[in-house]
Design a protein around this motif. Sequence first.
Motif, PDB file in Angstrom:
ATOM      1  N   ALA A 106       0.837  -1.205   0.000  1.00  0.00           N
ATOM      2  CA  ALA A 106       0.000   0.000   0.000  1.00  0.00           C
ATOM      3  C   ALA A 106       0.869   1.250   0.000  1.00  0.00           C
ATOM      4  CB  ALA A 106      -0.937  -0.002   1.201  1.00  0.00           C
ATOM      5  N   LEU A 107       1.981   1.235   0.756  1.00  0.00           N
ATOM      6  CA  LEU A 107       2.883   2.392   0.782  1.00  0.00           C
ATOM      7  C   LEU A 107       3.562   2.611  -0.561  1.00  0.00           C
ATOM      8  CD1 LEU A 107       4.541   2.072   4.298  1.00  0.00           C
ATOM      9  CD2 LEU A 107       2.931   3.825   3.509  1.00  0.00           C
ATOM     10  N   VAL A 108       3.995   1.516  -1.192  1.00  0.00           N
ATOM     11  CA  VAL A 108       4.622   1.628  -2.513  1.00  0.00           C
ATOM     12  C   VAL A 108       3.630   2.257  -3.489  1.00  0.00           C
ATOM     13  CG1 VAL A 108       5.487   0.315  -4.501  1.00  0.00           C
ATOM     14  CG2 VAL A 108       6.295  -0.230  -2.187  1.00  0.00           C
ATOM     15  N   GLY A 109       2.381   1.770  -3.471  1.00  0.00           N
ATOM     16  CA  GLY A 109       1.353   2.341  -4.335  1.00  0.00           C
ATOM     17  C   GLY A 109       1.100   3.806  -4.032  1.00  0.00           C
ATOM     18  N   LEU A 110       1.035   4.134  -2.747  1.00  0.00           N
ATOM     19  CA  LEU A 110       0.791   5.514  -2.349  1.00  0.00           C
ATOM     20  C   LEU A 110       1.898   6.435  -2.834  1.00  0.00           C
ATOM     21  CD1 LEU A 110      -0.918   7.544  -0.769  1.00  0.00           C
ATOM     22  CD2 LEU A 110       0.364   6.913   1.268  1.00  0.00           C
ATOM     23  N   GLU A 111       3.143   6.008  -2.664  1.00  0.00           N
ATOM     24  CA  GLU A 111       4.262   6.849  -3.099  1.00  0.00           C
ATOM     25  C   GLU A 111       4.393   6.924  -4.617  1.00  0.00           C
ATOM     26  OE1 GLU A 111       7.098   6.711   0.851  1.00  0.00           O
ATOM     27  OE2 GLU A 111       8.001   6.285  -1.091  1.00  0.00           O
ATOM     28  N   LYS A 112       3.683   6.066  -5.326  1.00  0.00           N
ATOM     29  CA  LYS A 112       3.626   6.136  -6.793  1.00  0.00           C
ATOM     30  C   LYS A 112       2.353   6.840  -7.255  1.00  0.00           C
ATOM     31  CE  LYS A 112       6.359   2.055  -7.902  1.00  0.00           C
ATOM     32  NZ  LYS A 112       6.357   0.737  -8.571  1.00  0.00           N
ATOM     33  N   GLN A 138      -0.743   6.034  -6.606  1.00  0.00           N
ATOM     34  CA  GLN A 138      -1.748   5.052  -7.005  1.00  0.00           C
ATOM     35  C   GLN A 138      -2.568   4.680  -5.784  1.00  0.00           C
ATOM     36  OE1 GLN A 138       0.822   1.985  -8.446  1.00  0.00           O
ATOM     37  NE2 GLN A 138       1.173   2.977 -10.410  1.00  0.00           N
ATOM     38  N   GLY A 139      -3.781   4.230  -5.975  1.00  0.00           N
ATOM     39  CA  GLY A 139      -4.624   3.807  -4.874  1.00  0.00           C
ATOM     40  C   GLY A 139      -5.475   4.934  -4.349  1.00  0.00           C
ATOM     41  N   ASN A 140      -6.178   4.625  -3.266  1.00  0.00           N
ATOM     42  CA  ASN A 140      -7.095   5.588  -2.674  1.00  0.00           C
ATOM     43  C   ASN A 140      -7.087   5.369  -1.161  1.00  0.00           C
ATOM     44  OD1 ASN A 140      -9.052   7.477  -2.246  1.00  0.00           O
ATOM     45  ND2 ASN A 140     -10.736   6.226  -3.018  1.00  0.00           N
TER      46      ASN A 140
END
Length: 191
Positions: free
Chosen positions: A39-45, A47-49
Motif C-alpha cells: 500500500a505504501l509503494v502504491g501511495l508513493e507512486k 496510485q490507490g485511494n
Amino acid sequence: MAEAEAALRTLAHNVRAARTRAGLSLDELGRRAKVSKGALVGLEKAQGNPNFATLVRLADTLGVSVSALLEGRPEERVRVVSADAVMPLWKGERGSEARLMLTTGGPAATEVWRWTLEPGEEYPSHPHQAGVTETVSVTAGQMVLVVDGAEYPVEAGQTATFDGDTAHTYRGSGDGTCHLIMTVHLPPGPA
C-alpha cells in the motif's frame, strides 16, 4: 478527475518527503503505521485511494499533520500548474475557452489566465474595480481587443495593456485559433 490525480500526486510527494526526512524505509514506516508495504509503494507512486484512517496513522508515525500530507508546502517557492489540470471557467459555442491558471498571493495579487479564441467568437467583460490592470499577450493567431468601444488589433508576438475598470471584450480574428495569456493585476488590499 484531474483534480483528484493532482491531489494524489501531492500526497505521494509529501509522504515520500516526510518518510525520507524521518529516515524510515518503506518496511519500517509500514510496520510503525500498520500499513502494508504494498500500500505504501502504491501511495508513493500516486496510485490507490488511501482512507482517512490510513492518512492519520501515517501522519502520526511521520510526526506531521494530516493537512501537511495533503497540501503543498507553503514554503515552496515555485508552483507549476498544467493547463490540463485546470478546468475552463468559460467555454464559447465555437470552442473558445478561458482557464484561470493561478492567482499569486501577496498584497497585490495577479491572476494568470490561458485563453483560446476562435475566429469571430468573443467574450465581453464587465468593468472591474478601479485599479485593476489587464495585459493580453498573443502567442499565436490574432484577436481584437475592444476597450471602451475602441478596437485594437493584437497579433502573435504583441502584448497590450489597459485599465480594466471599463467595459472590454476579447474577440478572435483572422483565420485560425488565437492563443493568449492574460494577466489581471489586482490593486493592493481586498479584491
